[in-house]
Design a protein around this motif. Structure first.
Motif, mmCIF file in Angstrom:
data_model
loop_
_atom_site.group_PDB
_atom_site.id
_atom_site.type_symbol
_atom_site.label_atom_id
_atom_site.label_comp_id
_atom_site.label_asym_id
_atom_site.label_seq_id
_atom_site.Cartn_x
_atom_site.Cartn_y
_atom_site.Cartn_z
ATOM 1 N N GLU A 69 -8.716 -5.580 -10.848
ATOM 2 C CA GLU A 69 -9.508 -4.642 -10.052
ATOM 3 C C GLU A 69 -9.284 -4.937 -8.577
ATOM 4 N N ASP B 258 -10.694 -3.241 -4.829
ATOM 5 C CA ASP B 258 -11.532 -2.246 -4.147
ATOM 6 C C ASP B 258 -12.220 -1.310 -5.134
ATOM 7 N N VAL C 244 -11.238 -0.363 -8.027
ATOM 8 C CA VAL C 244 -10.320 0.437 -8.849
ATOM 9 C C VAL C 244 -9.597 -0.469 -9.839
ATOM 10 N N GLY D 189 -6.500 -1.358 -11.983
ATOM 11 C CA GLY D 189 -5.077 -1.069 -11.893
ATOM 12 C C GLY D 189 -4.286 -2.264 -12.370
ATOM 13 N N LYS E 36 -2.094 1.141 -8.133
ATOM 14 C CA LYS E 36 -3.321 1.911 -8.318
ATOM 15 C C LYS E 36 -2.985 3.182 -9.087
ATOM 16 N N THR F 276 -5.749 10.078 -14.439
ATOM 17 C CA THR F 276 -6.570 9.484 -15.503
ATOM 18 C C THR F 276 -5.734 9.065 -16.707
ATOM 19 N N ASN G 289 -3.048 7.294 -16.492
ATOM 20 C CA ASN G 289 -2.361 6.041 -16.133
ATOM 21 C C ASN G 289 -0.853 6.158 -16.298
#
Length: 153
Positions: free
Chosen positions: A41, A43, A45, A47, A68, A72, A74
């Motif tokens: 993670e 910030d 988010v 990723g 990042k 949705t 990925n």
């Protein structure tokens, strides 16, 4: 692949770059390139913490960053470097992921410093002939006409 969601955990771990048209891997002075992903993670988010490792002059070097997700599913990402490299970013996409035989085709967009291109990555350093044929078939199906070269190990 465009509509299928990729679980970030499916990308976690070490991937060997086996085919590419990326100049950094084709010059011959950088060998054994791998992408090493860990779900993380940043910030707020979720990723992929991203470490690109390679050998140069007999020494292991690495480039670190964070990928990042941009959608949705990925399948589309923006990489941003860590530290001094935080000024650099690039966008890339997973065009195809085979979770059974563990290989993928990635497209990366042009940046100020790099051309657009493709990498084929695999969990195995040297996949067998059957997997290589499947990769060629999928590239043809995806209409990828660029010539990718085997990466020096």
């Amino acid at each position: 692949m465009a509509n299928e969601k990729i679980n970030l955990q499916a990308l976690e771990g070490k991937w060997h770059i086996i085919l590419s048209n990326f100049p950094m891997w084709l010059k011959g002075d950088k060998t054994n390139p791998t992408f090493n992903y860990k779900v993380a993670e940043r910030d707020g988010v979720m990723g992929l913490a991203d470490e690109v490792k390679y050998t140069q002059n007999g020494r292991t070097k690495s480039i670190n960053g964070f990928d990042k997700p941009l959608n949705t599913e990925n399948t589309s990402f923006e990489w941003r470097g860590n530290g001094l490299l935080s000024l650099l970013s690039s966008k890339w996409q997973v065009l195809y992921l085979d979770t059974t035989e563990n290989w993928a085709i990635i497209y990366f967009e042009k940046t100020l410093f790099t051309p657009k291109g493709y990498d084929v990555i695999c969990r195995e350093k040297q996949p067998n002939g059957l997997i290589m044929r499947k990769i060629e078939e999928k590239m043809s199906e995806l209409r990828i006409n660029e010539k990718l070269k085997k990466i020096v190990r």
